[in-house]
Structure formats: structure tokens, C-alpha cells
Enzyme design. Structure first.
Site, PDB file in Angstrom:
ATOM      1  CG  HIS A 128     -12.532   1.606   3.230  1.00 48.00           C
ATOM      2  ND1 HIS A 128     -11.922   0.614   2.503  1.00 48.00           N
ATOM      3  CD2 HIS A 128     -11.845   1.691   4.399  1.00 48.00           C
ATOM      4  CE1 HIS A 128     -10.902   0.138   3.182  1.00 48.00           C
ATOM      5  NE2 HIS A 128     -10.833   0.768   4.348  1.00 48.00           N
ATOM      6  CB  SER A 136      -0.938  -0.002   1.206  1.00 45.30           C
ATOM      7  OG  SER A 136      -1.814  -1.096   1.099  1.00 45.30           O
ATOM      8  CB  CYS A 177     -10.017   2.623   0.374  1.00 44.97           C
ATOM      9  SG  CYS A 177     -11.329   1.829  -0.585  1.00 44.97           S
TER      10      CYS A 177
END
Lengths: 367, 635
Positions: free
Chosen positions: B372, B329, B385
Site C-alpha cells: 500500500h 480485518s 492494510c
């Protein structure tokens, strides 16, 4: 047809000196390669005898024709040598960190040894036309500069700093001898002052090291400084009468580097002592004086410059090589004429003597 | 006419000859002078000094001893000593003087506790070279053995003990990968031509700083020509050249921060790198597990070495520059930049996240099972997300993304100047075609945008990217050498800040990303709330959880109990303080599972340690002698 006067004027003295030095040379080499060695390298010594024979043959060939022919052949000889030097980087044999040898069948030879002679001959040709009592102008010096710098650079690149330096010393000696104008001389001197730092920049590290070591022998006591002190011990330990033939211990224990080439004088001086070394030194001195005598007696400019150039070459080699062995000069690879091992060196030296004989015996001949 | 010419030419020749003759007398004088010099020298050497030289030659008693130079010290940025030299007693034998060699070796083997054969082998090894040269039998023999040998000196002819400086790494394992180590030069290095001045037995830097700055810190060897007696003992020094110490090197690291980082990495595998975002000075570089460089100086046995290089946690590799990991991420920073700059989205664009997205006939899941809800780019960064970025990925070409990643400094070495730096990997359509022969599929883009798939980065690459975000878009080259100075204290080389490029971002894009990174830590929905240091300091950062094996079916990694070596790697890249960044940190914990819980607290503690040193209790003992004033000077 050999003229009777040629036989009458034959320079037996020069032949005598040459033979005497050569004999000492063979003996020293024999000692250097055999004394104290478990496996004597007799091949070196036998090879050298063969080279002496070839050398004497070449010497005889060099006085049979009239040396004035060299004036006509000068350009061809010079071009041939430069061509051979150009071949060295491509076809040359690599040994001991440099490429200096060309192979012709089983025989290897060093074009750089002959380059010294080629430069002398071509400069003699040039100066015999350009010389005047006024002296050489700056412009007159341009051609000889190019003629000398070409082989010089090719030899530096091999790399063989010692021989390249010889070419420089020979060319400089001849040019000074022929006389340079005062103005041109000053230009050259100041030019040199600028160039020398540049040359320093291009030297290999080990070469710089050697010069630094010479200037300050304490600089590197383990490397080049070690060679100098071992050579000094060998020479000094010979004392007055020497240790005797084949009795040298320094050389026997292989303390000396390059003992059959660059440091051959140390082997000789250890075994023959001060008395023997003095004899050798006197013989070499006589050789040089003899050469100058021949120059003195010569009547034409070409012969004068040629004989002077050869004499200058021999004296520089003797002075630099012996000076180096005794710790008076930097350790550079310069052979001691007649004595160091090396076929090309022997043959080139013998040809030089042949030319000197040639000039000497034809001094009374006029066209 | 012809007659006249001939006469003229003759007259010129005669004058020439006269002229030459005059010069010849000058030459004669010079030559004679040169030979007189040679004669005088000969007389001096053979007659005046002859006896002395004869004596030297008869005993063959000139020996050469090397004086090893003092290698340069290594300090941290505040002048705290990291690497020192200590005396080491080395035992040598001169075979010629040790008569008989066997019995001398026998006695020594008892004193040294070394099998006689081993010592004998060293003597035999050297055969072929001169038997007058000393052969090194054992280095660093220790004081007990030294005392024994000194006491029985007369039973041990040909033996010499000399003191040589030996490298000593004060903090042992600390910063081992950065500082590196030195060890004895091996025969292939000697033959390789890269080390022309070295001799067998010399030490040479093999790794890290010791290797990179070898030529500055090695110093210059000295030597001694000595005269020895029949037993090989030195009678007189003929010539002595002192060695010259090497230059001292100051690193950019802060040893206090370094120790802290290592303490935090204890018992974990991973790396921490921190740097000053504005300058590129590396403040700490830790890789765990580490090794003790002192062991290399003493010489490792073959088994010890094999053990070191075969451990699965790779203690010999510097994970900060050599470790390649999926960025996970943390890569969303790049994706966000690409999407905003390519105008695929703007700051207000929202996507709804139900916890998954359908792409073709496959379902791509978000890490959060319930989803989310509706998020924009800032919120998507904060909550990390996945679905938001999948949506971006559906609108973004892989080659465009690759171009942005490369412009951010990924996929290429940072140029930190440490050996073995890895390149990482940024996939593109062409790359895949070349590598696998098959075309790029759009599903792979969806993996790429969240930093999975083929992407690989090193911690130091991520550090440079994070710093660039922090400093307003400048990619600085990281460096570790602050300055090198001579033993006399004169500066000879300074490490300098070098800007190698700019991030491909506009100011507004940069602000959006920065806001996202700030929210990661400082909002209630951020993924790294745990990394808040308190004390008025704010951190911005991005977490990452790098999957090693793909998520399967409905489950997320939370739900699965994985064996340790399949657990994902934990990332956290960050900078602080958020408003005026002084430090950027990149943390990776191998198999640490979650970026937030495993890597976040490490960054938090380091930020506290660096920005607020007073508040942190120094529990590192006497190792870190940092004057706090000096630290305060840095900012």
C-alpha cells in the site's frame, strides 16, 4: 401401689367411646385398602392394627403415673420433640414431596404428630403459673408465642402445612381459653392482620393453589378442585343407608386421592351412608364433650389447661378433616384421629386419651 | 403463716376454676355449633343431594377436559403479526368408554390413515393411570378426517374431538431463529421440575422468543368437568373454567427489514444482524439457512430431526448469536483503538507497506501483493492494510490488546437474552499457557492484530462494537423484546436500553476510527466502495475476510482456487448514515470469500431498505404489511 379410689374413678365411658371409634376406624381402613383392588394392600391394614396395639399400650402407660409429673417433665419433653424436629431435615425420610418422617430401625415416625402434644404440655405448664383472673398481658404471651412458633416453623418447612396449622389453632385456643387482656387481644388481632399477607407470600405455589381452590372451588377443576368434587361425590353417593361395607365404588376405583389418610371420611361415608356417618359424628362429638367434661371437673390449673388443650386438638382435627372432605375447608393434610392411617397419629392420639383418663381418674385426689 | 398461704393459693385456684368453667360453656357452644354445621353439610350431601351424587358415582361419568389457552401473539415493532394461532382438531379416546377398544381403533386407523398398532400403542402407553382420562390419539387431524369421524360418531364410542389452538408461524422460515418454536413437552422436561404446571401433551417453547418468554405468553389453562353418557359423549357441563389467553409480545424487529435480509441471504450460509445503535433494539436478525417452525409444532419424525441437525450448514443454529468466526480485518478497529490509546502511534504515524513484513525469520504478507505504500492509521483502516497493523503489533503487548478487545465487548456474551449465545474468544498470554501449555510468541500477536489466529467473535458482538463506535462510545446491550402487553392491551413489560459499558476510547481516538470507517466506503481507495447506497446516504464500515486455512508461500487467497468449504468467510460491519447513525449492521457470509463483494452489498441494500423505504420496491408480496408511516415514525 394403686389407690382404690383410682379404680373407682376410672373413666370407662371415655375408654368405651375410644374403642368404638377405633373399631370403626379399622373397618374403614380395611375397606379403603382392599375394596375393589386387584392387589389389596393388606400390609397397610395389618400395620395399622399393630399401631393400635402399641397405641393402647401407650395409652395405659399414660394414665399409670400422676399427670402432675408432666408439669415437671414438660421442658424435657418439649426439648426432645424440638430436637427431633430439628433432626428431620437432616436424617428425615423424603416421601411425597416432603420430609416428615424419622426412621428408628425399620419403623418410621412423624415427630410433628407428637409436637402437638408437647406444645399442649409446655403451654399448660406455663399458663398454670402465669394465668390470673385479669387475663394475660402482652408480655405474658411472649413466651408461649416463642414456644409455639418454634415447632410451627420447623413443621412448615418440612413442609406440612396441615399439622403446622393445627399447632397454631391449638396454641391459640389454649391462650384464648386462659384469657387474654382486652388490650393484648386487640394488639394480637391487628398484628395478625399484618402478618397474614406476609405468610401468604411464603406459601408454596401448590399451597396457595389449595387455598384459592377452596375459596373458589371452580378455580382449578382439574387439580385440587377435582379432589373436592370426587370426595363430595363419594360422600353424597352414600345417601341415607350407604352402599354397604366394602361396596364403595368411588374409593374402589381410586378416584379418591389419599383415601386412607386425609380422605378416609369419604370412604366411610360412602359405605355407611348418612346413618353411619351420623353415628361416627356423634361418637366424635361425645369424645369432645367428654374431654370438656374432664376439663370442667379438674381442680388444678395445670390439669385444666392440659385437658382443655388435648380436647381442643381432637376437636380441631375432627372438624378440619371432616369439613375438608365435605368441601367446607381447604384441602390440607390433617388426619382424622383414630381413623386415618398413620402410626404416629394413632399413638399420639392414644397418648392424649391416656392423659385425659389420667386427669379424669385423679380429679378427686388432693395433695 | 403457712396455713394462710395455702388458703390464699386455694382461693385463687377456686376463682380460676370458676372462671374456666364459665369459659367452658362458651367453648361447648362453639363446638356444638361446629358439629351442627358438619351435620347439616352431611345432611345436604347425603340426603338432599344424595340421589344426584349417587347417579354421578354409579356411571362414573365425570370426566375432565382441558381447555388449552390461546398463546400470546407475536408482532414486529410496527405491529405486524408474525405468529398466530389456528384451530387444530385433536382426537382423543377414553379407553373405558370405547368398548371394545380394538374395533374402535381399527375404524379410526382407516379414517386417519395411521397404522392401528401406532394408535393402539398410545392407548397401552397410558395404562397404569386412570382409564377414565382421555388419551390423545392424534393432533390436528385435518378437516377430511374430522368430517368422517363426525359422520360416524355413533360407531365410535369413547371418541372425542376437541378444538385446541395451534401455533402458526405466518412467515414460516422468516426470523425462525429469533422467534423459535414450540413443541410438545417431553418426559425429561416434565420430570426436570422446571415446568411444574405442565402436563403430558402440553406445548412448551423450546427455542428463541417462544422459550425465553414462555411464562409471559403461555396463558392459563382452563378446564371443564363434564358428565358423559355410557358412550363417553358429553351430556352436561358441571363446571367450566375458561382458559386465559397469554400476553402478546412485540419484538424490536422490523419485519420488512427482516424479510429483506433473508432475501439477501438466500442460498447462502451466514447471518445478518441489525440494530439501532443508540437503543440496542435489534431491527433484524437473520440466520441462513433457516428452518420452518411450523414443522416442529406438527411434530418432526426422528429422521427429519436428525436430518436437520446433521446438515453441514447448521440450519438449527442461530449464527447471529451462536456462530463464532475469526473477526479478520474487522478486528483492526480494536487494534487501532488499542494502538492510539496506548500511544503506540498517533494519527500522523505512517508505516511503509511493501506488501509484506519480516518478523523474526518469517514473512507476514499483506493481502495486497504490491503493498500500500506509506499509510497512516486512517488510510490503513480504509485500505485494510495488514502491514500497517503488523507494525503496530510489533509494538503492542498481546495482553494489552486483549484488554482492549474485552473492553470493547468481545470475548463475552452480549446479554441479548437468547439461549446458546456464544462467548467468542480473545486470546491472551495466560490463556495460551493454560490452553496449550506453551508461552505466547510475538508472531502470534501479528496474527491477532489482524483478527486471525485464535480470535473468535460472534456477529452480534461485532454489532455491539460497531454500534458503540457509531453512538459515541457507549456499549449498549442488544435486546429483542420491545414490550409485552396483556390481551387487553395493557403494558406489563418494556424492553429497555441498557448501557453496559463504554469503549476504552477518547473522543479524538473515536473520531480517527470513525474517519477510517467512513473512508472504507466513501473514498476511491476504500475496500468497500461497493457498499455505497447512493441517494445521499453515507455508510461507514469495515470489511473482513476470515481465513480458514493459512496463506501459503507467496500466494494470496485471490490466486488460489479453493474448494468451497475452505473459502474464507466474508465480514462487513457498518453503520449509517455516517453523520447520524440510525442503524448498525453486522453481516457474515460463510465461505463468501471477500467482505467487500459478498457482505458489503447486503449491508447496502438493508440500509436502503431501512432509511429510504419509499425508494425500495416492495417485492415481498403480502407478507410484509408495513404501513410506511409507522416506519417513518421511528426516526
Amino acid at each position: 401401689m394403686i389407690d382404690r379410689r383410682l379404680v373407682q374413678n376410672f373413666d370407662w365411658g371415655l375408654i368405651g367411646i375410644t374403642l368404638a371409634i377405633s373399631l370403626l376406624g379399622i373397618m374403614t381402613l380395611y375397606s379403603a385398602v382392599t375394596a375393589g383392588k386387584s392387589i389389596p394392600n393388606e400390609a397397610i391394614y395389618l400395620k395399622q392394627i399393630v399401631w393400635y396395639c402399641i397405641g393402647f399400650g401407650a395409652m395405659i402407660c399414660s394414665f399409670l403415673f400422676n399427670y402432675k409429673a408432666l408439669d415437671r417433665w414438660a421442658i424435657a419433653i418439649y426439648c426432645l420433640i424440638v430436637f427431633l424436629l430439628l433432626l428431620v431435615p437432616f436424617l428425615g425420610k423424603y416421601a411425597g414431596g416432603s420430609k416428615r418422617w424419622l426412621m428408628v430401625g425399620p419403623v418410621s415416625f412423624q415427630p410433628s404428630e407428637f409436637a402437638k402434644l408437647a406444645v399442649i404440655i409446655i403451654l399448660a405448664r406455663y399458663y398454670s403459673r402465669a394465668a390470673s383472673s385479669k387475663g394475660l398481658s402482652f408480655r405474658d404471651l411472649f413466651a408461649p408465642f416463642l414456644l409455639s412458633i418454634t415447632p410451627f416453623i420447623l413443621i412448615v418447612l418440612q413442609p406440612d402445612l396441615g399439622t403446622a396449622m393445627m399447632i397454631f389453632l391449638i396454641a391459640a385456643s389454649i391462650s384464648l381459653f386462659v384469657k387474654i387482656e382486652r388490650k393484648a387481644f386487640i394488639y394480637l388481632m391487628s398484628g395478625g392482620a399484618v402478618t397474614i399477607p406476609l405468610v401468604w407470600f411464603f406459601l408454596k405455589d401448590y399451597q396457595k393453589q389449595r387455598i384459592l381452590t377452596f375459596l373458589n372451588p371452580g378455580h382449578d377443576p382439574l387439580g385440587a378442585g377435582y379432589h373436592i368434587i370426587q370426595s363430595k361425590i363419594a360422600i353424597g353417593s352414600g345417601m341415607i343407608s350407604g352402599k354397604g361395607f366394602l361396596k364403595g365404588t368411588q374409593s374402589a376405583l381410586s378416584f379418591l386421592p389419599e383415601q386412607h389418610t386425609d380422605f378416609i371420611f369419604s370412604v366411610f361415608a360412602e359405605e355407611w351412608g348418612f346413618i353411619g356417618s351420623l353415628v361416627l359424628l356423634l361418637l366424635l362429638f361425645m369424645l369432645v364433650v367428654w374431654g370438656l367434661k374432664i376439663t370442667y371437673g379438674c381442680r388444678d390449673t395445670f390439669g385444666t389447661v392440659l385437658s382443655f388443650g388435648i380436647t381442643a386438638m381432637l376437636s380441631w382435627e375432627v372438624i378440619v378433616n371432616i369439613g375438608m372432605a365435605m368441601g367446607l375447608m381447604p384441602v390440607v393434610g390433617v388426619t382424622l384421629p383414630f381413623i386415618s392411617y398413620g402410626g404416629s397419629s394413632i399413638v399420639a392420639t392414644m397418648i392424649s386419651i391416656g392423659i385425659l383418663l389420667n386427669i379424669s381418674m385423679r380429679r378427686f385426689l388432693f395433695e | 403463716m403457712t396455713f394462710l398461704q395455702t388458703t390464699m393459693r386455694k382461693s385463687i385456684r377456686t376463682t380460676d376454676s370458676e372462671w374456666f368453667r364459665l369459659r367452658l360453656s362458651v367453648v361447648m357452644t362453639l363446638v356444638t355449633a361446629a358439629f351442627v354445621v358438619l351435620f347439616l353439610r352431611l345432611f345436604y350431601l347425603q340426603v338432599l343431594e344424595g340421589e344426584e351424587f349417587r347417579r354421578l358415582s354409579e356411571n362414573n361419568c365425570v370426566r375432565l377436559l382441558t381447555i388449552q389457552p390461546q398463546r400470546g401473539f407475536v408482532f414486529d415493532r410496527n405491529g405486524a403479526l408474525l405468529v398466530d394461532n389456528r384451530p387444530s382438531f385433536n382426537l382423543s379416546i377414553i379407553p373405558k368408554d370405547a368398548k371394545p377398544v380394538e374395533s374402535v381403533i381399527d375404524i379410526l386407523s382407516r379414517y386417519l390413515n395411521v397404522p392401528a398398532e401406532e394408535l393402539m400403542a398410545k392407548v397401552r402407553n397410558i395404562k397404569g393411570t386412570s382409564s377414565f382420562r382421555p388419551v390423545l390419539l392424534k393432533q390436528d387431524i385435518g378437516r377430511d378426517a374430522l368430517a368422517l369421524i363426525e359422520a360416524h360418531k355413533y360407531e365410535l364410542p369413547g371418541i372425542s374431538v376437541d378444538v385446541q389452538p395451534r401455533r402458526y408461524y405466518l412467515h414460516r422460515q422468516s426470523a425462525a431463529h429469533l422467534i423459535g418454536y414450540l413443541s410438545e413437552i417431553n418426559s425429561s422436561e416434565l420430570k426436570g421440575g422446571k415446568y411444574p404446571e405442565y402436563k403430558p401433551g402440553d406445548f412448551v417453547g423450546k427455542f428463541g422468543i417462544e422459550r425465553e418468554f414462555e411464562k409471559y405468553i403461555k396463558g392459563k389453562r382452563g378446564g371443564r368437568q363434564v358428565e358423559v353418557n355410557a358412550a363417553g359423549q358429553v351430556v352436561r357441563v358441571l363446571e367450566n373454567i375458561n382458559s386465559e389467553p397469554g400476553n402478546n409480545i412485540y419484538l424490536t424487529i422490523d419485519q420488512r427489514l427482516q424479510s429483506k435480509a433473508e432475501e439477501l441471504l438466500k442460498d447462502k450460509a451466514g447471518a445478518v444482524v441489525a440494530m439501532e445503535p443508540s437503543s440496542g433494539q435489534i431491527l433484524a436478525m437473520a440466520s441462513s439457512p433457516a428452518f420452518d417452525p411450523n414443522e416442529f409444532v406438527c411434530g418432526l419424525t426422528h429422521d427429519e430431526w436428525k436430518d436437520l441437525i446433521s446438515q453441514p450448514a447448521r440450519p438449527m443454529g442461530n449464527k447471529a448469536v451462536k456462530g463464532e468466526y475469526p473477526p479478520a480485518s474487522t478486528y483492526k478497529i480494536v487494534t487501532a483503538i488499542a494502538a492510539l490509546e496506548e500511544k503506540v502511534i498517533d494519527v500522523n504515524t505512517s508505516f511503509y507497506c511493501p506488501g509484506y513484513i519480516k518478523h523474526g525469520n518469517r514473512e507476514f504478507r499483506c493481502w495486497k501483493k504490491g503493498g500500500h505504500g506509506s499509510v497512516n492509521v486512517v488510510r490503513a483502516l480504509a485500505e485494510s492494510c495488514d502491514v500497517f497493523f503488523y507494525n503496530v503489533g510489533q509494538r503492542l503487548d498481546i495482553d494489552k490488546l486483549a484488554w482492549y478487545a474485552k473492553s470493547c465487548g468481545l470475548g463475552a456474551p452480549t446479554g441479548i437474552g437468547l439461549e446458546q449465545e456464544s462467548e467468542g474468544l480473545i486470546p491472551s498470554a495466560i490463556w495460551k499457557k493454560k490452553r496449550f501449555g506453551s508461552p505466547w510468541s510475538s508472531g502470534e500477536t501479528l496474527s491477532a492484530v489482524i483478527g486471525q489466529g485464535y480470535n473468535l467473535v460472534t456477529p452480534v458482538q461485532m454489532l455491539v462494537l460497531t454500534s458503540a463506535i457509531a453512538n459515541g462510545g457507549k456499549r449498549v446491550k442488544p435486546y429483542v423484546m420491545k414490550r409485552i402487553e396483556t390481551p387487553g392491551g395493557q403494558n406489563i413489560l418494556n424492553g429497555e436500553t441498557e448501557i453496559v459499558g463504554n469503549l476504552p476510547v477518547s473522543q479524538s481516538t473515536l473520531n480517527i476510527v470513525k474517519k477510517g470507517l467512513w473512508e472504507v466506503v466513501n473514498t476511491d481507495y476504500g475496500t468497500a466502495r461497493i457498499a455505497r447506497p447512493g441517494g445521499g446516504i453515507e455508510i461507514s464500515g469495515k470489511t473482513g475476510t476470515a481465513q480458514i486455512i493459512g496463506r501459503r508461500g507467496n500466494e494470496t487467497s485471490y490466486e488460489r482456487k479453493l474448494p468451497d468449504h475452505f473459502k474464507p468467510h466474508a465480514w462487513f460491519v457498518s453503520y449509517a448514515p455516517s453523520s447520524d447513525p440510525k442503524i448498525a449492521i453486522s453481516v457474515i457470509i460463510e465461505h463468501g470469500e471477500h467482505g467487500s463483494s459478498a457482505a458489503g452489498p447486503i449491508a447496502r441494500e438493508l440500509v436502503k431498505c431501512y432509511l429510504n423505504p419509499e425508494a425500495v420496491v416492495d417485492d415481498n408480496g403480502p407478507d410484509t404489511k408495513v404501513v410506511s408511516d409507522a416506519v417513518n415514525d421511528e426516526y
